[in-house]
Design an enzyme around this catalytic site. Structure first.
Site, PDB file in Angstrom:
ATOM      1  N   ALA A 173      -1.596  50.940  -3.977  1.00  0.00           N
ATOM      2  CA  ALA A 173      -1.351  52.664  -4.395  1.00  0.00           C
ATOM      3  C   ALA A 173      -1.074  52.865  -2.783  1.00  0.00           C
ATOM      4  O   ALA A 173      -0.487  54.132  -3.760  1.00  0.00           O
ATOM      5  CB  ALA A 173      -3.378  52.815  -4.567  1.00  0.00           C
ATOM      6  N   SER A 204       7.334  48.377  -2.511  1.00  0.00           N
ATOM      7  CA  SER A 204       6.979  46.922  -2.936  1.00  0.00           C
ATOM      8  C   SER A 204       7.224  46.751  -4.064  1.00  0.00           C
ATOM      9  O   SER A 204       7.296  47.800  -5.109  1.00  0.00           O
ATOM     10  CB  SER A 204       5.287  46.743  -2.050  1.00  0.00           C
ATOM     11  OG  SER A 204       5.127  45.503  -2.626  1.00  0.00           O
ATOM     12  N   LYS A 246       1.405  51.772  -1.058  1.00  0.00           N
ATOM     13  CA  LYS A 246       3.635  51.877  -1.439  1.00  0.00           C
ATOM     14  C   LYS A 246       3.533  52.918  -3.174  1.00  0.00           C
ATOM     15  O   LYS A 246       4.615  52.975  -3.072  1.00  0.00           O
ATOM     16  CB  LYS A 246       3.520  50.339  -2.001  1.00  0.00           C
ATOM     17  CG  LYS A 246       3.331  49.251  -0.869  1.00  0.00           C
ATOM     18  CD  LYS A 246       4.253  50.154   0.142  1.00  0.00           C
ATOM     19  CE  LYS A 246       3.994  48.520   1.308  1.00  0.00           C
ATOM     20  NZ  LYS A 246       4.913  49.424   2.488  1.00  0.00           N
ATOM     21  N   VAL A 273       1.635  53.606  14.049  1.00  0.00           N
ATOM     22  CA  VAL A 273       2.893  54.645  13.180  1.00  0.00           C
ATOM     23  C   VAL A 273       1.576  55.786  12.963  1.00  0.00           C
ATOM     24  O   VAL A 273       1.717  57.235  12.032  1.00  0.00           O
ATOM     25  CB  VAL A 273       3.524  53.927  11.779  1.00  0.00           C
ATOM     26  CG1 VAL A 273       4.535  52.973  12.296  1.00  0.00           C
ATOM     27  CG2 VAL A 273       2.332  53.530  11.442  1.00  0.00           C
ATOM     28  N   TYR A 300      -3.503  47.669  -1.151  1.00  0.00           N
ATOM     29  CA  TYR A 300      -1.834  47.711  -1.122  1.00  0.00           C
ATOM     30  C   TYR A 300      -0.862  48.316  -1.902  1.00  0.00           C
ATOM     31  O   TYR A 300       0.056  49.227  -1.750  1.00  0.00           O
ATOM     32  CB  TYR A 300      -1.672  46.309  -0.634  1.00  0.00           C
ATOM     33  CG  TYR A 300      -0.391  46.217  -0.454  1.00  0.00           C
ATOM     34  CD1 TYR A 300       0.497  46.446   1.006  1.00  0.00           C
ATOM     35  CD2 TYR A 300       1.200  45.423  -1.176  1.00  0.00           C
ATOM     36  CE1 TYR A 300       1.770  45.963   1.827  1.00  0.00           C
ATOM     37  CE2 TYR A 300       2.462  45.616  -0.928  1.00  0.00           C
ATOM     38  CZ  TYR A 300       2.682  45.558   1.040  1.00  0.00           C
ATOM     39  OH  TYR A 300       3.816  44.910   0.874  1.00  0.00           O
TER      40      TYR A 300
END
Length: 258
Positions: free
Chosen positions: A162, A147, A164, A68, A160
């Site tokens: 930041a 999240s 999300k 991705v 993680y």
């Protein structure tokens, strides 16, 4: 019948991160609802297993190895998904990675790696899917995986959380821009879910990590991938046809923001 609102028969869906966890559960459920699902993941053998599981159960699925972080690879999957029928109805951007480190020990390389996968990978998916939906005049649905980390600070989860949080702003902004084309854009912000990502610890560490979540939850449990997949199905289907720019939080009641 009211349940026809969840019927995806004849629709085309892409699910990234489909090799396992929430992605696999989502791909399987969308196929059960009638969609032809293009399963995509960096884990080639894993995504082949997901597609095989769907077809063995009588559903329709295709497997794609996908990084991705590569816009060209996402564009190729989108093109493949719409070529057969001339449409793309659902884009579920679920692929993501986890990294844990205190703020004072966060390295540039780790920040870049998580940001590129968890934010830019979702951005590319949104862009390519929305362009395809607009070009084919398809009133589609884009579902982005965020999240519960967006709602609270958690030690070690700067990269993680930041990324999300940025996914949430992307979701809201894109929703305002493509709504006139009949395209809906929403996000899911799960609480603690038992997936390969959260089960990376030893059994003892896993139990220690889940314990506080279970005690904090009014339901007294943590989530399973299928819990989140049902939320994605809701957003992908006509049952949520008047919903866009929203964040759904299947978290067992651990967080209850306004």
């Amino acid at each position: 019948m009211p349940f026809t609102a969840y019927d995806l028969t004849g629709r085309i869906a892409i699910v990234t991160g489909a090799a396992g966890g929430i992605g696999r559960a989502t791909a399987v459920l969308l196929a059960e609802a009638g969609a032809t699902v293009h399963c995509a993941d960096l884990d080639g053998p894993g995504v082949e297993e997901t597609a095989a599981e769907i077809t063995a159960a009588g559903g329709s699925a295709h497997a794609h190895r996908l990084d991705v972080t590569r816009r060209d690879e996402i564009a190729a999957v989108v093109d493949a998904a719409r070529d057969a029928t001339g449409r793309l109805d659902v884009m579920a951007n679920i692929a993501g990675i986890m990294h844990s480190a205190p703020v004072l020990e966060t390295a540039d390389a780790d920040l870049d790696r998580v940001w590129t996968t968890n934010f830019k990978g979702v951005l590319y998916g949104c862009q390519e899917a929305a362009r395809a939906m607009i070009a084919t005049a398809t009133p589609g649905s884009v579902v982005n995986m965020a999240s519960g980390a967006i709602d609270t600070g958690a030690p070690g989860l700067l990269c993680y959380g930041a990324a999300k949080a940025a996914v949430i702003q992307l979701t809201r902004t894109l929703a305002t821009e493509v709504g006139r084309h009949g395209i809906r854009v929403n996000a899911v912000a799960p609480g603690w879910v038992r997936t390969p990502m959260t089960e990376r610890h030893t059994a003892q560490a896993q139990q220690q990590a889940e314990g506080p979540m279970i005690r904090m939850s009014p339901l007294g449990r943590v989530g399973e991938p299928e819990d989140i997949a049902h939320t994605v199905l809701h957003l992908a289907s006509d049952a949520s046809s008047f919903m866009t720019g929203q964040i759904l939080r299947p978290n067992g009641g651990v967080a209850m923001p306004w």
